[in-house]
Every structure is written in structure tokens, then in C-alpha cells.
Design an enzyme around this catalytic site. Structure first.
Site, PDB file in Angstrom:
ATOM      1  N   ASN A 293       3.905  -1.014   5.340  1.00  0.00           N
ATOM      2  CA  ASN A 293       2.438  -0.872   5.320  1.00  0.00           C
ATOM      3  C   ASN A 293       2.098   0.046   4.154  1.00  0.00           C
ATOM      4  OD1 ASN A 293       2.499  -2.335   7.634  1.00  0.00           O
ATOM      5  ND2 ASN A 293       1.826  -0.683   9.005  1.00  0.00           N
ATOM      6  N   TYR A 295      -0.985   1.507   1.539  1.00  0.00           N
ATOM      7  CA  TYR A 295      -2.410   1.635   1.258  1.00  0.00           C
ATOM      8  C   TYR A 295      -2.696   2.399  -0.013  1.00  0.00           C
ATOM      9  CZ  TYR A 295      -3.301  -0.347   5.826  1.00  0.00           C
ATOM     10  OH  TYR A 295      -3.356  -1.197   6.894  1.00  0.00           O
TER      11      TYR A 295
HETATM   12  O1  LIG Z   1      -6.094   2.740   8.513  1.00  0.00           O
HETATM   13  C1  LIG Z   1      -5.934   1.372   8.429  1.00  0.00           C
HETATM   14  C2  LIG Z   1      -4.714   0.936   9.216  1.00  0.00           C
HETATM   15  C3  LIG Z   1      -4.871   1.084  10.736  1.00  0.00           C
HETATM   16  O2  LIG Z   1      -6.048   0.437  11.178  1.00  0.00           O
HETATM   17  C4  LIG Z   1      -3.617   0.472  11.393  1.00  0.00           C
HETATM   18  O3  LIG Z   1      -3.711   0.426  12.803  1.00  0.00           O
HETATM   19  C5  LIG Z   1      -2.385   1.296  11.035  1.00  0.00           C
HETATM   20  O4  LIG Z   1      -1.198   0.539  11.202  1.00  0.00           O
HETATM   21  C6  LIG Z   1      -2.478   1.849   9.637  1.00  0.00           C
HETATM   22  N1  LIG Z   1      -1.574   2.599   9.002  1.00  0.00           N
HETATM   23  C7  LIG Z   1      -2.081   2.973   7.820  1.00  0.00           C
HETATM   24  C8  LIG Z   1      -1.380   3.833   6.835  1.00  0.00           C
HETATM   25  C9  LIG Z   1      -0.811   5.083   7.509  1.00  0.00           C
HETATM   26  C10 LIG Z   1      -1.888   6.009   7.923  1.00  0.00           C
HETATM   27  C11 LIG Z   1      -2.515   5.808   9.136  1.00  0.00           C
HETATM   28  C12 LIG Z   1      -3.505   6.702   9.556  1.00  0.00           C
HETATM   29  C13 LIG Z   1      -3.836   7.776   8.741  1.00  0.00           C
HETATM   30  C14 LIG Z   1      -3.218   7.947   7.514  1.00  0.00           C
HETATM   31  C15 LIG Z   1      -2.233   7.063   7.106  1.00  0.00           C
HETATM   32  C16 LIG Z   1      -3.324   2.432   7.701  1.00  0.00           C
HETATM   33  N2  LIG Z   1      -3.541   1.731   8.824  1.00  0.00           N
END
Ligand SMILES: OC[C@@H]1[C@@H](O)[C@H](O)[C@@H](O)c2[nH]c(CCc3ccccc3)c[n+]21
Length: 449
Positions: A293, A295
Site C-alpha cells: 500500500n 500513498y
Molecule cells: O487512508 C487511506 C487508506 C485507508 O482508507 C485504508 O483503510 C488503509 O489501508 C490505508 N493505509 C494507508 C497508508 C498507511 C496510513 C494509514 C493511516 C494513517 C497514515 C498512514 C492509507 N490507507
């Protein structure tokens, strides 16, 4: 002249969601509450007091949502199982109605030529298990393996892609260290214990799959955020190394190398326990793929006060930032994928989540939702994946986060990641321009990039 981009034949194009973020009906038909039930109903935890009581109402609108997947031309759909829907107490008695929901969904996906990619745990731990210590209780490895066996037994004749956990780092860091996510603990001695038990549970579920003669793919999904030093000073380089050990290497090193990165002791200090050697034999069960995953990246400066990594991410002046405050930095995805490939022997990789929350305009006349920043985000990151493929990384597929606008955990419904817009008052779904773009991308196997 940009070269014609070609993704490998058979490259899988999908989209992802998770149970608590889209299903709603958390207690319907015999389901047991997860730790999110109590967390979202505790005032102050979730922006605007939003909850997953309804969310995208997917538990009831799932047939319509599969139609949307078909309209976009998805080849795969990554979703998670709500553990408490199937095992209301987390262990023991199975709730047939809960099992039937996922059984019907899998059949409908397959009938539409969409490959189900199942995640067993995406943060919604049954409350009954949390009441017995949850991820702090070493027995949870067996509880998780028992739950996994129930799901394998029901679905492994049709599901060919299993992931044990979604992002153990977030569960430990958010749920046990900073308290920003359920179960909301803030304890630096608990965080490594929860993290270690998550990895033990992963290993136990993989071991159970092999022992039952499972012949399909099973892996783990981890979030990886490459950490770059703000300067090449030893202090900043070491700060980035600590941040990297904490978020990234702390998870894949045990799974592939059977040990934690040495740097993790420098992160946790006195809070880092000694682990029994046999735990690593369990954790490092061979797996078939890694779900990444991705971002964003972070640029880190040494900061003695920033617990636990003693590193602070610095805002990059000339960069674009998403609504969740993440820098758009596609090059970090190429760097991430080559790091995983080189360190762990080039395992098959899927991007199991990648996407962005941007402010989306309201539905325009004719039902169009113009989201150019999201289209640009996908274009940049898919090009970055292609660069990794050219560098020899074994990329098997890509799942956009997310199919639908959904409950963005503590952000509530305020952050929209969907290819499809959801009007949470009416539950009306509207494909955004990015969904139409993604449809072209899939139909051309990436040629339109
Ligand atoms: O934030 C967007 C998505 C979530 O909606 C998913 O449930 C989750 O798997 C997910 N992981 C991440 C990257 C890790 C992360 C999560 C929360 C806060 C910071 C980093 C981003 N997201």
C-alpha cells in the site's frame, strides 16, 4: 516523445475497499461488534461524529456495487472480511448469515469475471477478543488461525488470493502507540507486543493454509512509506533510517528474513522486549506475494522529541499535497518497489492500495464529477510502477484505493478517496472522471498512460 507504455500480459487491474469502511450494518443478522463500534461511538474519536453504522450501506447494496465494478471494467476486487460478522465472539460459533454474505459476494464477483482478493483482517478486531487482550494476548495467533480456517474452508474453492493482514504497522502505531485508531491505547510498551503478535498471527494463518493443503496465493499487505533524509548529515540520515526501520523494515524483515531490523531497538529503547526464537520460525512462513500500500513518502529531519522514531517529516515547499496532508511523490513508489525487490529476493508484488483524497466538486449537470488531481495522481503513480517493472520488479497487479468514497477512519467521511462518489445522505453512487479514466486504462492494459 513518451514511449508507449505496456504492462505485462495478465497484469491485474482492480480496486480496494475494507469491511468497516463501506459495509454498514455492523450488528445485522447476528454479527458481533468490532472494536470500531465502541471507538466510533466514543465522542471525540471520529471527525463530525461520523460512524460506520451505515457508511456506504454496502452490506445491503452489494449487488449494485458489483455492477459499478463491472461498469468500470475491474478485473479484481480487493475487500476484507469482517471477522465479527462471521465469528461474533471472534472464536467458536460461526454466524451462518455472516458467512453467507461473503459467499454470495464471491459468487457474484466471479459471475462477472472479477477476481476476489480477500483480506482476512483490516483492523476490525472483534470486541470479544479485545476484551481478552486482543493483539496483546499471545493466544490471538491461534484465534486468528482458527478464524482463517473457517474462511479458507468456506471460500478457498473460489478465492485464489488471500491476504492475512492489512498494514500491521497502522494497527500497532495507531491502535496501541498513539491511540488515534481503535482500540485507542497510548502505550509504548504495548505497541511492540501488538505488532509482534500481529506478525505471529500472520504466520499462524499462513501455516494453517499450507497445512490444510491450500493451493492458492497467500500473502500479507503492508503500507510502505520511503523515508528520505532531509540533509546528508549523519543525524538526518540516521533519523530516516530509524523511521524506515519502524514503518517499513519492521514488518517485511521478520516475514522474509526471520528477524527484526537492528535499528528497531534504537527506536523503542527500553520498550523493546526480547522475543522467543520460535516466534520467528512461525512468522517467516513462505508467502506467495506481498501487497504494497503506497500513498506518499516522507523527508525526515533528526528530532529528539519526536517519539518513537526521533524524526520529523518536513513539508516539501514545491510539492502538491492531498487532503490527508500527503505529498504527491510518485518517484517514491518506484524506490519502494525496487527496495522490496532487492531486499527480499524479488517476490511477486501487487499494489494493493494507491490513491488520493482531493476535494471533489459536487456532481455537475449530467452527473459528471471532474477530479483532475486524482486522474493526475493515478497517471503519475502508474508510470512509476511501470518504471519499476522496467527495472525488473515482479509486478503482478494494481488495486486503486478506493472503489467508493468511504469512512476514512478518524477522518470520518471528510476525505474522499473513491473512484466512485457516494452521496452519504442518499447513498447515490456517481462515477467520477477518474473512474472513466481507470476504465480506459484497464481496457488498454495501461497504454493510455
Ligand atoms: O487512508 C487511506 C487508506 C485507508 O482508507 C485504508 O483503510 C488503509 O489501508 C490505508 N493505509 C494507508 C497508508 C498507511 C496510513 C494509514 C493511516 C494513517 C497514515 C498512514 C492509507 N490507507
Amino acid at each position: 516523445m513518451t514511449q508507449t507504455i505496456r504492462f505485462p500480459d495478465g497484469f491485474l487491474w482492480g480496486a480496494s475497499t475494507s469491511a468497516y469502511q463501506i459495509e454498514g450494518s455492523p450488528l445485522a443478522d447476528g454479527a458481533g461488534p468490532s472494536i470500531w463500534q465502541r471507538f466510533v461511538h466514543t465522542p471525540g474519536n471520529i471527525r463530525d461524529g461520523d460512524t460506520g453504522d451505515i457508511a456506504c450501506d454496502h452490506y445491503r447494496r452489494w449487488e449494485q456495487d458489483v455492477e459499478l465494478m463491472k461498469q468500470i471494467g475491474l478485473q479484481a476486487y480487493r475487500f476484507s472480511i469482517n471477522w465479527g460478522r462471521v465469528l461474533p465472539q471472534g472464536r467458536g460459533a460461526v454466524n451462518q448469515a455472516g458467512l453467507d454474505f461473503y459467499d454470495r459476494l464471491v459468487d457474484r464477483l466471479l459471475a462477472n469475471g472479477i477476481k476476489p482478493m480477500v483480506t482476512l483482517f483490516h483492523w476490525d478486531l472483534p470486541e470479544a477478543l479485545d476484551n481478552q487482550g486482543g493483539w496483546l494476548n499471545r493466544d490471538i495467533a491461534d484465534w486468528f488461525a482458527d478464524y482463517a480456517r473457517v474462511m479458507y474452508g468456506k471460500l478457498d474453492d473460489r478465492v485464489t488470493s488471500w491476504a492475512t493482514l492489512n498494514e500491521p504497522w497502522v494497527v500497532a502505531d495507531g491502535g496501541y502507540l498513539h491511540g488515534t485508531l481503535a482500540p485507542g491505547h497510548r502505550n509504548r510498551f504495548e505497541a511492540p507486543i501488538a505488532s509482534h503478535n500481529l506478525l505471529r498471527a500472520h504466520g499462524a494463518a499462513v501455516k494453517a493454509y499450507r497445512e490444510m493443503g491450500g493451493k492458492h496465493d497467500i500473502g500479507i499487505v503492508v503500507n510502505i512509506e520511503p523515508k528520505y533524509p532531509a540533509t546528508n548529515s549523519p543525524a538526518d540520515v540516521d533519523a530516516a533510517a530509524r523511521a524506515h526501520a519502524y514503518m517499513n523494515a519492521q514488518y517485511l524483515d521478520p516475514v522474509f528474513l526471520g528477524r527484526y531490523p537492528e535499528k528497531i531497538k534504537d527506536v523503542y529503547g527500553e520498550a523493546w522486549p526480547e522475543w522467543p526464537a520460535e516466534d520467528f520460525e512461525l512468522i517467516k512462513q513462505p508467502i506467495d506475494f506481498v501487497g504494497v500500500n503506497y500513498y506518499t513518502r516522507s523527508v525526515n529531519k533528526d528530532d529528539a522529541l519526536a517519539y518513537p522514531v526521533r524524526a520529523t517529516p518536513l513539508r516539501q515547499t514545491s510539492a502538491t499535497y492531498t487532503e490527508t496532508g500527503w505529498e504527491v511523490y510518485a518517484r517514491g513508489l518506484t524506490d519502494t518497489l525496487t527496495w522490496v525487490a532487492q531486499r527480499y529476493g524479488n517476490p511477486p508484488l501487487y499494489i494493493t492500495e494507491n490513491g488520493a483524497a482531493f476535494f471533489d466538486p459536487p456532481v455537475a449537470e449530467g452527473g459528471r464529477i471532474n477530479d483532475p488531481l486524482r486522474v493526475d495522481y493515478y497517471q503519475k503513480h502508474l508510470r512509476a510502477i511501470h518504471d519499476a517493472i522496467e527495472a525488473g520488479v515482479d509486478m503482478r497487479g494494481y488495486c486503486a484505493w478506493s472503489l467508493l468514497d468511504n469512512l476514512e477512519w478518524a477522518h470520518g467521511f471528510s476525505k474522499r478517496f473513491g473512484l466512485v462518489h457516494v452521496n452519504f445522505a442518499t447513498q447515490e453512487r456517481t462515477l467520477k472522471d477518474s473512474a472513466y479514466y481507470y476504465r480506459e486504462l484497464i481496457a488498454s492494459n495501461g497504454k493510455v498512460l
